[in-house]
Design a protein around this motif. Structure first.
Motif, PDB file in Angstrom:
ATOM      1  N   VAL A  35       7.611  38.842  49.059  1.00 25.87           N
ATOM      2  CA  VAL A  35       7.000  40.131  48.736  1.00 25.87           C
ATOM      3  C   VAL A  35       8.032  41.052  48.105  1.00 25.87           C
ATOM      4  O   VAL A  35       9.221  40.944  48.374  1.00 25.87           O
ATOM      5  CB  VAL A  35       6.405  40.851  49.975  1.00 25.87           C
ATOM      6  CG1 VAL A  35       5.242  40.078  50.537  1.00 25.87           C
ATOM      7  CG2 VAL A  35       7.476  41.108  51.023  1.00 25.87           C
ATOM      8  N   ARG A  42       0.717  46.456  52.638  1.00 24.22           N
ATOM      9  CA  ARG A  42       0.470  45.030  52.849  1.00 24.22           C
ATOM     10  C   ARG A  42       1.787  44.259  52.815  1.00 24.22           C
ATOM     11  O   ARG A  42       2.064  43.423  53.666  1.00 24.22           O
ATOM     12  CB  ARG A  42      -0.494  44.515  51.776  1.00 24.22           C
ATOM     13  CG  ARG A  42      -1.134  43.214  52.128  1.00 24.22           C
ATOM     14  CD  ARG A  42      -2.304  42.856  51.194  1.00 24.22           C
ATOM     15  NE  ARG A  42      -2.892  43.976  50.497  1.00 24.22           N
ATOM     16  CZ  ARG A  42      -2.890  44.112  49.167  1.00 24.22           C
ATOM     17  NH1 ARG A  42      -2.318  43.217  48.408  1.00 24.22           N
ATOM     18  NH2 ARG A  42      -3.470  45.151  48.595  1.00 24.22           N
ATOM     19  N   ASN A  43       2.607  44.566  51.821  1.00 25.63           N
ATOM     20  CA  ASN A  43       3.876  43.853  51.698  1.00 25.63           C
ATOM     21  C   ASN A  43       4.824  44.168  52.850  1.00 25.63           C
ATOM     22  O   ASN A  43       5.510  43.294  53.372  1.00 25.63           O
ATOM     23  CB  ASN A  43       4.529  44.181  50.356  1.00 25.63           C
ATOM     24  CG  ASN A  43       3.773  43.557  49.206  1.00 25.63           C
ATOM     25  OD1 ASN A  43       2.817  42.819  49.431  1.00 25.63           O
ATOM     26  ND2 ASN A  43       4.188  43.830  47.985  1.00 25.63           N
ATOM     27  N   TRP A  44       4.839  45.429  53.228  1.00 23.03           N
ATOM     28  CA  TRP A  44       5.674  45.871  54.342  1.00 23.03           C
ATOM     29  C   TRP A  44       5.273  45.118  55.604  1.00 23.03           C
ATOM     30  O   TRP A  44       6.087  44.599  56.346  1.00 23.03           O
ATOM     31  CB  TRP A  44       5.461  47.376  54.509  1.00 23.03           C
ATOM     32  CG  TRP A  44       6.370  48.078  55.444  1.00 23.03           C
ATOM     33  CD1 TRP A  44       7.607  48.570  55.164  1.00 23.03           C
ATOM     34  CD2 TRP A  44       6.103  48.416  56.825  1.00 23.03           C
ATOM     35  NE1 TRP A  44       8.128  49.192  56.273  1.00 23.03           N
ATOM     36  CE2 TRP A  44       7.227  49.109  57.297  1.00 23.03           C
ATOM     37  CE3 TRP A  44       5.021  48.200  57.672  1.00 23.03           C
ATOM     38  CZ2 TRP A  44       7.313  49.591  58.599  1.00 23.03           C
ATOM     39  CZ3 TRP A  44       5.109  48.680  58.970  1.00 23.03           C
ATOM     40  CH2 TRP A  44       6.243  49.371  59.429  1.00 23.03           C
ATOM     41  N   VAL A  53      12.132  38.902  50.992  1.00 17.91           N
ATOM     42  CA  VAL A  53      11.765  40.291  50.739  1.00 17.91           C
ATOM     43  C   VAL A  53      12.721  40.814  49.673  1.00 17.91           C
ATOM     44  O   VAL A  53      13.936  40.772  49.845  1.00 17.91           O
ATOM     45  CB  VAL A  53      11.881  41.147  52.013  1.00 17.91           C
ATOM     46  CG1 VAL A  53      11.465  42.583  51.730  1.00 17.91           C
ATOM     47  CG2 VAL A  53      11.043  40.554  53.136  1.00 17.91           C
ATOM     48  N   GLN A  74       3.743  42.283  55.752  1.00 17.69           N
ATOM     49  CA  GLN A  74       4.088  40.853  55.689  1.00 17.69           C
ATOM     50  C   GLN A  74       5.546  40.629  56.048  1.00 17.69           C
ATOM     51  O   GLN A  74       5.903  39.637  56.668  1.00 17.69           O
ATOM     52  CB  GLN A  74       3.826  40.302  54.288  1.00 17.69           C
ATOM     53  CG  GLN A  74       2.357  40.267  53.962  1.00 17.69           C
ATOM     54  CD  GLN A  74       2.016  39.195  52.956  1.00 17.69           C
ATOM     55  OE1 GLN A  74       2.773  38.248  52.760  1.00 17.69           O
ATOM     56  NE2 GLN A  74       0.882  39.330  52.308  1.00 17.69           N
ATOM     57  N   LEU A 131       9.036  45.152  47.317  1.00 19.53           N
ATOM     58  CA  LEU A 131       8.796  46.497  47.833  1.00 19.53           C
ATOM     59  C   LEU A 131       9.518  47.497  46.949  1.00 19.53           C
ATOM     60  O   LEU A 131      10.740  47.434  46.817  1.00 19.53           O
ATOM     61  CB  LEU A 131       9.317  46.615  49.262  1.00 19.53           C
ATOM     62  CG  LEU A 131       8.454  45.993  50.348  1.00 19.53           C
ATOM     63  CD1 LEU A 131       9.248  45.830  51.634  1.00 19.53           C
ATOM     64  CD2 LEU A 131       7.219  46.828  50.601  1.00 19.53           C
ATOM     65  N   ALA A 157       6.363  37.044  55.367  1.00 17.15           N
ATOM     66  CA  ALA A 157       7.106  36.914  54.113  1.00 17.15           C
ATOM     67  C   ALA A 157       8.509  36.422  54.421  1.00 17.15           C
ATOM     68  O   ALA A 157       9.176  36.946  55.297  1.00 17.15           O
ATOM     69  CB  ALA A 157       7.163  38.256  53.401  1.00 17.15           C
ATOM     70  N   GLU A 159      -0.846  48.282  48.538  1.00  8.22           N
ATOM     71  CA  GLU A 159       0.001  47.119  48.269  1.00  8.22           C
ATOM     72  C   GLU A 159       1.311  47.232  49.055  1.00  8.22           C
ATOM     73  O   GLU A 159       1.796  46.268  49.639  1.00  8.22           O
ATOM     74  CB  GLU A 159       0.297  47.085  46.767  1.00  8.22           C
ATOM     75  CG  GLU A 159       0.843  45.764  46.273  1.00  8.22           C
ATOM     76  CD  GLU A 159       1.094  45.803  44.772  1.00  8.22           C
ATOM     77  OE1 GLU A 159       0.920  46.885  44.153  1.00  8.22           O
ATOM     78  OE2 GLU A 159       1.492  44.764  44.226  1.00  8.22           O
ATOM     79  N   ARG A 160       1.850  48.430  49.045  1.00  6.88           N
ATOM     80  CA  ARG A 160       3.112  48.637  49.735  1.00  6.88           C
ATOM     81  C   ARG A 160       2.952  48.351  51.218  1.00  6.88           C
ATOM     82  O   ARG A 160       3.775  47.671  51.834  1.00  6.88           O
ATOM     83  CB  ARG A 160       3.555  50.078  49.483  1.00  6.88           C
ATOM     84  CG  ARG A 160       4.746  50.501  50.232  1.00  6.88           C
ATOM     85  CD  ARG A 160       5.898  50.978  49.358  1.00  6.88           C
ATOM     86  NE  ARG A 160       6.994  51.312  50.232  1.00  6.88           N
ATOM     87  CZ  ARG A 160       7.224  52.551  50.665  1.00  6.88           C
ATOM     88  NH1 ARG A 160       6.507  53.554  50.218  1.00  6.88           N
ATOM     89  NH2 ARG A 160       8.203  52.768  51.512  1.00  6.88           N
TER      90      ARG A 160
END
Ligand code: ADP
Ligand code: ZN
Ligand code: ZN
Length: 729
Positions: free
Chosen positions: A273, A286-288, A299, A290, A275, A296, A283-284
């Motif tokens: 992911v 979701r990635n955070w 990173v 993960q 960031l 994830a 999106e931020r």
């Protein structure tokens, strides 16, 4: 009775106490609390039995957002360090590192991350149970067999039509959909990797041997020496441990897609992911999430991502560690690179700082043995040579619109050969000043102590500091003279000059103005790669990261102001920048040439640059810094203040200086001064520099000093901030 000590986004150096009131909140959870007449979102940092305040005076929390990820104790520890070191309110730090959605007063219900895996039934069976013709199903089966579980995103990469296929397999009972908590480590992939050269192999081996425990490495490799390849091998080693995660920091958003693409090609099955600040809140988050959930494995992100919770972090890489973008310039003025080192130390894991031109601080640390030095001395691609670097004396009367005859000839030569050139000029716009030839008036910014830059195409004058704009004057407001001249050179003027000199050439200007549209830079880079551009004109935006195989000439115009700047870091920055730009030339088989126009062709900086000798130049600069007692031989902090009127600013800084003089002999307090930009964006500014030979001495001083400053009545009349380890003074 449980009392929650809550971090809130208010500029006070304290936590706020609330009654838990039966919610059973835990440390790290978000809560909604009454604050004055408002309600605020905060994070529980401590739970105690007894408040300093009278329990009867405490209000209950309004809501506890349970069932969400909490801030882990590792991250809270890191944030605590930052609050201490940067002397910034913990509550504001805590709230500022959270993704935007988590600062809102509602439960951040997150979509579960779903994945697919083969069912027990399928694992007992074999691929042959699938119809022979169901090729996509067969492919998915194999992928799942190999990877254990895959997300929809992973599957999308396997095949465009995966959706129907997976549904069919699900219906037949071969596949099941599950919520993913952790990724099952992937089988080693059979991706082709280049054989490492000796330097690379030594670097990879050294770090791999010590993947447990804290250790800081400096990977010093010239441009094109294959640092990224080294990072990838190290990621591979670190990710070999089940559930391990890695964090890779990049200085700029623009550099993320490229690195992401390379990682993706090398680790197609590792969940990765990104960031950064240019993604949507959703999106931020979701990635955070993960990263935070351990899902994830890679990173990759800019500055702020150094604060991402990553439970199984095993390795940190900081690419281009010297880059000034790692330093946050407002709010908490932290250095993401330095925070990354602290994080690695707290987590007991290695960190690799990579650069062709390390910051002097990092270089000094490696010389002193605090960081272990790894050197990549050659370009990784055998045929690719370092470019020749030549200085051209710009004190010639034959300058044509700022270009020397030699540079013009070199451009002609590349055009004839069908090769590309890059002209690098560090100023966007048409020309940096509008000058009256009669009375020497120059157009000033009314909000800043700076001059307005001429943007001829839009017929506007613009301030590059505050964004103020106005029409180009038709006559001098001072003497009425209608003869006003744009003086000096910027990207737009250079573009115009080139169009005149080389009418047949395709010229592309790349600067902040021409790349404002989202995706514009990528489109432009595609033009360059497609060889639909002959001459690139650009600012420092072009200095980093981009590889142009057909680019054989780099011309550098107008660097001299940095050679004799009052800023003691100017030479270090210029050298790094020139090395980076020079690194753009001759990256493939074609040798490159770098021509630098300067009025000081024999300056030591250029001598070192010609020899591609970073180490020699760093040694010279360090000598100078040592003599002058500048960082890294001392530690500094800068107190800045601003207000619409100068008086309160002056008084506040004077008072701060008085207090500082009285505090401690180990700290040297400079005189209050006004910065070069004494006025910025309509604000009058002043500042005060303090420094000490030892970090601890400075820190002890700052703690006392800040406490006293916060209680000054004058402190409420100005906007002020402390910058620990400032990059710009
Ligand atoms: P840096 O990050 O140091 O500027 P890169 O990692 O981008 O350098 O490498 C420069 C080029 O050399 C890339 O095209 C990369 O694929 C290639 N490269 C790196 N290591 C090797 C190697 N050992 N053998 C062949 N090519 C390599
Ligand atoms: Zn005039
Ligand atoms: Zn301005």
């Amino acid at each position: 009775m449980s009392i929650l000590r809550v971090a809130l986004d208010v500029p006070l150096d304290t936590l706020f106490d609330y009654l838990d009131a039966g919610h059973q909140a835990e440390v790290g959870m978000r809560v909604l609390v009454p604050f004055g007449r408002r309600q605020m979102v905060g994070v529980v940092l401590e739970i105690v039995e007894q408040s300093q305040l009278d329990n009867d005076a405490l209000k209950p929390v309004l809501e506890v957002y349970g069932g969400e990820p909490t801030l882990s104790s590792e991250i809270l520890r890191l944030l605590n360090f930052c609050a201490d070191y940067y002397h910034y309110p913990l509550g504001q730090i805590v709230m500022s590192v959270l993704p935007g959605r988590l600062r809102e007063a509602r439960l951040a219900l997150l979509e579960k991350i779903l994945g697919y895996r083969l069912s027990e039934l399928a694992r007992q069976a074999s691929l042959e149970v699938l119809p022979k013709r169901a090729l996509i199903q067969r492919r998915l089966w194999l992928a799942l067999e190999k990877q254990g579980s895959l997300t929809a995103e992973n599957l999308g990469e396997t095949s465009d039509n995966w959706h129907t296929a997976i549904k069919a397999m699900q219906a037949a009972g071969w596949v099941e959909c599950v919520e993913l908590k952790h990724v099952i480590p992937s089988a080693p992939s059979a991706i082709a990797r280049p054989a490492l050269n000796e330097d690379q192999a030594a670097a990879v081996e050294a770090v791999t041997r010590q993947l447990t425990g804290f250790k800081a490495w400096l990977l010093h490799g010239i441009t094109g020496s294959g640092k990224t390849e080294v990072y990838m091998r190290l990621l591979e080693s670190a990710l070999a441990a089940p559930e391990a995660q890695v964090l890779v920091l990049v200085p700029e958003i623009n550099l993320t897609p490229q690195l992401q693409a390379r990682f993706k090609a090398r680790f197609p099955h590792e969940p990765m992911v990104a960031l950064h600040s240019q993604m949507s809140d959703g999106e931020r988050l979701r990635n955070w999430r993960q990263a935070e959930s351990g899902l994830a494995r890679i990173v990759i992100g800019t500055r702020l991502s150094v604060f991402t919770p990553i439970p199984n972090l095993k390795l940190v890489v900081v690419d281009e560690e010297h880059d000034g973008s790692y330093k946050q310039q407002d709010g908490m003025r932290y250095s993401a690179r330095d925070v990354a080192v602290v994080r690695a130390k707290q987590a007991g894991i290695p960190i690799v700082l990579g650069s062709a031109t390390p910051s002097l601080e990092t270089w000094h640390n490696s010389q002193a043995g605090r960081y272990a030095l790894l050197t990549l001395g050659q370009r990784a691609v055998a045929q690719s040579q370092l470019p020749d670097i030549i200085t051209l004396d710009a004190r010639t009367p034959q300058l044509k619109d700022g270009l020397t005859p030699a540079l013009i000839n070199a451009l002609h030569d590349r055009l004839a050969k069908g090769e590309q050139s890059l002209l690098f000029i560090n100023r966007r716009g048409y020309s940096p000043v509008l000058l009256c030839s009669a009375c020497a008036w120059v157009a000033p910014c009314e909000r800043c102590s700076s001059r307005l830059v001429v943007h001829l195409r839009q017929r506007r004058l613009k301030c590059h500091h505050c964004g103020h704009e106005e029409r180009i004057h038709v006559q001098c407001p001072n003497c009425g003279n209608p003869d006003l001249h744009p003086t000096g050179h910027g990207t737009q003027r250079l573009e115009a000059t080139l169009a005149e000199l080389f009418p047949e050439a395709r010229v592309l200007r790349v600067d902040r103005d021409s790349t404002r549209r989202k995706g514009a830079l990528e489109d432009m880079m595609a033009e360059v790669h497609g060889r639909r551009v002959d001459i690139l004109v650009g600012t420092q935006m072009l200095a980093k990261g981009h590889d142009f195989p057909n680019l054989t000439l780099v011309g550098i115009i107008d660097t001299d102001s940095a050679l004799f700047s009052p800023d003691f870091r100017a030479a270090e920055r210029l050298f790094a920048q020139l090395m980076q730009v020079a690194g753009r030339a001759g990256r493939a088989e074609k040798p490159g040439e770098v021509l630098i126009q300067t009025a000081f062709p024999d300056h030591v900086l250029f001598e070192a640059l010609k020899r591609h000798d970073y180490a020699a130049f760093a040694t010279t600069l360090l000598q100078e810094r040592k003599t002058a007692m500048f960082p890294p031989y001392c530690f500094q902090a800068l107190l800045r203040a601003e207000a619409q009127k100068f008086e309160p600013v002056r008084d506040f800084i004077a008072e701060a200086a008085n207090i500082a003089y009285g505090l401690d002999g180990a700290v040297m307090v400079y005189d209050p001064v006004r910065p070069t930009m004494a006025r910025l964006n309509g604000m009058e500014r002043a500042q005060l520099l303090v420094q000490a030979e030892h970090r601890q001495a400075l820190q002890a001083f700052l703690k006392q000093w800040m406490g006293m400053l916060r209680s000054l009545p004058l402190a409420a009349k100005v906007r002020w901030s402390l910058d620990v380890d400032p990059l710009e003074i």
